[in-house]
Design a protein around this motif. Structure first.
Motif, PDB file in Angstrom:
ATOM      1  N   LEU A 146     -75.659  21.757  42.054  1.00  0.00           N
ATOM      2  CA  LEU A 146     -76.865  20.944  41.923  1.00  0.00           C
ATOM      3  C   LEU A 146     -77.485  21.050  40.534  1.00  0.00           C
ATOM      4  CD1 LEU A 146     -78.574  21.909  45.317  1.00  0.00           C
ATOM      5  CD2 LEU A 146     -77.277  19.832  44.829  1.00  0.00           C
ATOM      6  N   LEU A 147     -77.162  22.092  39.793  1.00  0.00           N
ATOM      7  CA  LEU A 147     -77.808  22.324  38.496  1.00  0.00           C
ATOM      8  C   LEU A 147     -77.248  21.368  37.438  1.00  0.00           C
ATOM      9  CD1 LEU A 147     -78.537  24.958  40.016  1.00  0.00           C
ATOM     10  CD2 LEU A 147     -78.295  26.165  37.846  1.00  0.00           C
ATOM     11  N   PRO A 148     -78.103  20.601  36.771  1.00  0.00           N
ATOM     12  CA  PRO A 148     -77.628  19.729  35.686  1.00  0.00           C
ATOM     13  C   PRO A 148     -77.210  20.560  34.470  1.00  0.00           C
ATOM     14  CG  PRO A 148     -80.014  19.641  35.848  1.00  0.00           C
ATOM     15  CD  PRO A 148     -79.548  20.443  37.017  1.00  0.00           C
ATOM     16  N   GLU A 149     -76.066  20.234  33.928  1.00  0.00           N
ATOM     17  CA  GLU A 149     -75.542  21.015  32.801  1.00  0.00           C
ATOM     18  C   GLU A 149     -76.439  20.910  31.576  1.00  0.00           C
ATOM     19  OE1 GLU A 149     -71.302  21.558  30.387  1.00  0.00           O
ATOM     20  OE2 GLU A 149     -71.556  19.993  31.907  1.00  0.00           O
ATOM     21  N   SER A 150     -77.085  19.766  31.401  1.00  0.00           N
ATOM     22  CA  SER A 150     -77.935  19.582  30.222  1.00  0.00           C
ATOM     23  C   SER A 150     -79.156  20.490  30.240  1.00  0.00           C
ATOM     24  CB  SER A 150     -78.381  18.125  30.135  1.00  0.00           C
ATOM     25  OG  SER A 150     -79.087  17.758  31.319  1.00  0.00           O
ATOM     26  N   ARG A 151     -79.621  20.856  31.447  1.00  0.00           N
ATOM     27  CA  ARG A 151     -80.825  21.664  31.560  1.00  0.00           C
ATOM     28  C   ARG A 151     -80.532  23.151  31.720  1.00  0.00           C
ATOM     29  NH1 ARG A 151     -85.417  20.998  36.313  1.00  0.00           N
ATOM     30  NH2 ARG A 151     -86.832  22.635  35.549  1.00  0.00           N
ATOM     31  N   PHE A 152     -79.434  23.470  32.385  1.00  0.00           N
ATOM     32  CA  PHE A 152     -79.090  24.872  32.644  1.00  0.00           C
ATOM     33  C   PHE A 152     -77.658  25.180  32.177  1.00  0.00           C
ATOM     34  CE2 PHE A 152     -82.066  23.562  36.023  1.00  0.00           C
ATOM     35  CZ  PHE A 152     -83.083  24.479  35.820  1.00  0.00           C
ATOM     36  N   PRO A 153     -77.383  25.016  30.894  1.00  0.00           N
ATOM     37  CA  PRO A 153     -75.996  25.219  30.432  1.00  0.00           C
ATOM     38  C   PRO A 153     -75.502  26.654  30.589  1.00  0.00           C
ATOM     39  CG  PRO A 153     -77.483  24.988  28.561  1.00  0.00           C
ATOM     40  CD  PRO A 153     -78.280  24.651  29.784  1.00  0.00           C
ATOM     41  N   LEU A 154     -76.366  27.636  30.317  1.00  0.00           N
ATOM     42  CA  LEU A 154     -75.936  29.035  30.376  1.00  0.00           C
ATOM     43  C   LEU A 154     -75.753  29.491  31.826  1.00  0.00           C
ATOM     44  CD1 LEU A 154     -78.151  30.585  27.550  1.00  0.00           C
ATOM     45  CD2 LEU A 154     -75.784  29.802  27.426  1.00  0.00           C
ATOM     46  N   LEU A 155     -76.645  29.074  32.697  1.00  0.00           N
ATOM     47  CA  LEU A 155     -76.493  29.424  34.107  1.00  0.00           C
ATOM     48  C   LEU A 155     -75.263  28.754  34.712  1.00  0.00           C
ATOM     49  CD1 LEU A 155     -80.145  29.379  35.525  1.00  0.00           C
ATOM     50  CD2 LEU A 155     -78.622  31.352  35.296  1.00  0.00           C
ATOM     51  N   ARG A 156     -74.977  27.544  34.284  1.00  0.00           N
ATOM     52  CA  ARG A 156     -73.772  26.854  34.775  1.00  0.00           C
ATOM     53  C   ARG A 156     -72.517  27.586  34.325  1.00  0.00           C
ATOM     54  NH1 ARG A 156     -73.033  21.758  37.594  1.00  0.00           N
ATOM     55  NH2 ARG A 156     -71.494  21.294  35.996  1.00  0.00           N
ATOM     56  N   ASP A 157     -72.506  28.023  33.063  1.00  0.00           N
ATOM     57  CA  ASP A 157     -71.348  28.786  32.566  1.00  0.00           C
ATOM     58  C   ASP A 157     -71.188  30.090  33.338  1.00  0.00           C
ATOM     59  OD1 ASP A 157     -70.756  26.836  30.749  1.00  0.00           O
ATOM     60  OD2 ASP A 157     -71.683  27.853  29.037  1.00  0.00           O
ATOM     61  N   PHE A 158     -72.321  30.733  33.614  1.00  0.00           N
ATOM     62  CA  PHE A 158     -72.271  31.971  34.395  1.00  0.00           C
ATOM     63  C   PHE A 158     -71.675  31.713  35.780  1.00  0.00           C
ATOM     64  CE2 PHE A 158     -74.503  34.111  37.888  1.00  0.00           C
ATOM     65  CZ  PHE A 158     -74.048  35.412  37.714  1.00  0.00           C
ATOM     66  N   ALA A 159     -72.131  30.648  36.441  1.00  0.00           N
ATOM     67  CA  ALA A 159     -71.629  30.335  37.783  1.00  0.00           C
ATOM     68  C   ALA A 159     -70.140  30.024  37.758  1.00  0.00           C
ATOM     69  CB  ALA A 159     -72.407  29.155  38.360  1.00  0.00           C
ATOM     70  N   LEU A 160     -69.687  29.316  36.732  1.00  0.00           N
ATOM     71  CA  LEU A 160     -68.257  29.003  36.622  1.00  0.00           C
ATOM     72  C   LEU A 160     -67.439  30.269  36.428  1.00  0.00           C
ATOM     73  CD1 LEU A 160     -68.384  25.797  34.376  1.00  0.00           C
ATOM     74  CD2 LEU A 160     -67.645  25.928  36.757  1.00  0.00           C
ATOM     75  N   SER A 161     -67.952  31.199  35.627  1.00  0.00           N
ATOM     76  CA  SER A 161     -67.217  32.446  35.391  1.00  0.00           C
ATOM     77  C   SER A 161     -67.124  33.274  36.672  1.00  0.00           C
ATOM     78  CB  SER A 161     -67.889  33.262  34.285  1.00  0.00           C
ATOM     79  OG  SER A 161     -69.159  33.736  34.698  1.00  0.00           O
ATOM     80  N   MET A 162     -68.177  33.274  37.493  1.00  0.00           N
ATOM     81  CA  MET A 162     -68.147  34.026  38.743  1.00  0.00           C
ATOM     82  C   MET A 162     -67.243  33.353  39.770  1.00  0.00           C
ATOM     83  SD  MET A 162     -70.041  36.743  38.408  1.00  0.00           S
ATOM     84  CE  MET A 162     -70.362  37.229  40.098  1.00  0.00           C
ATOM     85  N   ALA A 163     -67.304  32.034  39.837  1.00  0.00           N
ATOM     86  CA  ALA A 163     -66.510  31.304  40.827  1.00  0.00           C
ATOM     87  C   ALA A 163     -65.023  31.369  40.522  1.00  0.00           C
ATOM     88  CB  ALA A 163     -66.966  29.850  40.895  1.00  0.00           C
ATOM     89  N   SER A 164     -64.670  31.564  39.247  1.00  0.00           N
ATOM     90  CA  SER A 164     -63.255  31.565  38.860  1.00  0.00           C
ATOM     91  C   SER A 164     -62.622  32.944  38.915  1.00  0.00           C
ATOM     92  CB  SER A 164     -63.111  31.000  37.444  1.00  0.00           C
ATOM     93  OG  SER A 164     -63.795  31.814  36.507  1.00  0.00           O
ATOM     94  N   MET A 165     -63.393  33.980  39.259  1.00  0.00           N
ATOM     95  CA  MET A 165     -62.830  35.325  39.317  1.00  0.00           C
ATOM     96  C   MET A 165     -61.886  35.465  40.503  1.00  0.00           C
ATOM     97  SD  MET A 165     -65.900  37.932  38.375  1.00  0.00           S
ATOM     98  CE  MET A 165     -66.669  37.915  36.760  1.00  0.00           C
ATOM     99  N   PHE A 166     -60.766  36.120  40.256  1.00  0.00           N
ATOM    100  CA  PHE A 166     -59.813  36.381  41.327  1.00  0.00           C
ATOM    101  C   PHE A 166     -60.143  37.734  41.944  1.00  0.00           C
ATOM    102  CE2 PHE A 166     -57.500  33.216  38.939  1.00  0.00           C
ATOM    103  CZ  PHE A 166     -56.879  32.485  39.921  1.00  0.00           C
ATOM    104  N   GLY A 167     -60.633  37.704  43.170  1.00  0.00           N
ATOM    105  CA  GLY A 167     -60.945  38.948  43.864  1.00  0.00           C
ATOM    106  C   GLY A 167     -59.732  39.586  44.493  1.00  0.00           C
ATOM    107  N   SER A 168     -58.678  38.783  44.702  1.00  0.00           N
ATOM    108  CA  SER A 168     -57.444  39.311  45.281  1.00  0.00           C
ATOM    109  C   SER A 168     -56.279  38.512  44.718  1.00  0.00           C
ATOM    110  CB  SER A 168     -57.469  39.208  46.810  1.00  0.00           C
ATOM    111  OG  SER A 168     -57.328  37.869  47.214  1.00  0.00           O
ATOM    112  N   THR A 169     -55.074  38.918  45.059  1.00  0.00           N
ATOM    113  CA  THR A 169     -53.871  38.229  44.574  1.00  0.00           C
ATOM    114  C   THR A 169     -53.402  37.163  45.557  1.00  0.00           C
ATOM    115  OG1 THR A 169     -52.444  39.905  45.593  1.00  0.00           O
ATOM    116  CG2 THR A 169     -53.128  40.270  43.308  1.00  0.00           C
ATOM    117  N   TYR A 170     -54.208  36.871  46.597  1.00  0.00           N
ATOM    118  CA  TYR A 170     -53.762  35.934  47.635  1.00  0.00           C
ATOM    119  C   TYR A 170     -53.422  34.566  47.047  1.00  0.00           C
ATOM    120  CZ  TYR A 170     -53.894  32.767  51.603  1.00  0.00           C
ATOM    121  OH  TYR A 170     -53.582  31.803  52.516  1.00  0.00           O
TER     122      TYR A 170
END
Length: 224
Positions: A146-170
């Motif tokens: 829901l966060l617009p990239e133009s308004r929250f660029p750093l928070l969006r980058d943070f969320a992308l980095s967390m969502a892309s982490m591999f917690g397992s090798t599945y």
């Protein structure tokens, strides 16, 4: 043997929870936290002269069949303590990331002062915005979209980095199985580029109407 059967059953349940797609690091952290709380409960159960074996059905059956075994169950408290220590050492990286995981899981309730300085100003704006306050029932990736990239660029980058982490090798293992299925001995002349595109199709969750795409081509390669 009865204790081994029961504790292995709990470990197998945890193992199943940690597998599967669409699980973020925060989901895996929740499973790990829940299991470690279970270990505390198990340890307390083995602390009494008459152990609480409600979560250890094989041990409970053994106690019913051989009542004198009740005197030996307390020794497994030490084994559970060893298991607690091993989990603490093995997954210490999760605890180092706890503030980031808390922010990713529930940004509206996260403590601003505990977050990295570069995120604090955007987080203040986010938590003060009535629109996002009304969307507080959304969790995880659904909220961050829901966060617009133009308004929250750093928070969006943070969320992308967390969502892309591999917690397992599945995911890696399942994608490797997909590649082995695509690149069989009958199709060993596929180029890397074609294999890459086939892997994208084979691993996506998006429904693709391949037949319609093929018919739109001027000279479709139906053999592929």
């Amino acid at each position: 043997m009865a204790f081994l059967v029961d504790i292995t059953s709990h470990l197998n349940h945890l193992n199943a929870q940690l597998q599967g797609r669409d699980q973020t690091v925060s989901d895996l952290f929740a499973h790990m936290n829940a299991f470690q709380r279970k270990l505390v409960l198990f340890k307390e159960g083995f602390s009494f002269s008459h152990p609480n074996l409600a979560h250890f059905p094989a041990c409970e059956e053994m106690r019913r069949d051989v009542p004198e075994c009740n005197k030996t169950f307390h020794k497994y408290r030490a084994d559970i303590e060893t298991l607690q220590e091993q989990f603490k050492n093995r997954f210490q990286d999760f605890y180092a990331m706890q503030p980031q995981i808390a922010l990713f899981t529930d940004p509206l309730s996260a403590t601003v002062s505990e977050q990295p300085p570069e995120l604090q100003l955007e987080l203040c704006e986010l938590q003060s915005d009535p629109f996002f306050q009304a969307k507080g029932n959304e969790r995880g990736i659904l909220f961050w979209r829901l966060l617009p990239e133009s308004r929250f660029p750093l928070l969006r980058d943070f969320a992308l980095s967390m969502a892309s982490m591999f917690g397992s090798t599945y995911i890696c293992e399942s994608n490797f199985s997909t590649m082995k299925h695509i690149k069989s001995k009958e199709r060993n002349r596929l180029t890397d580029e074609t294999l890459f595109h086939l892997m994208q199709i084979g691993c996506t969750n998006i429904d693709i109407d391949i037949q319609s795409i093929v018919h739109l081509q001027e000279r479709p390669q139906v053999s592929h």
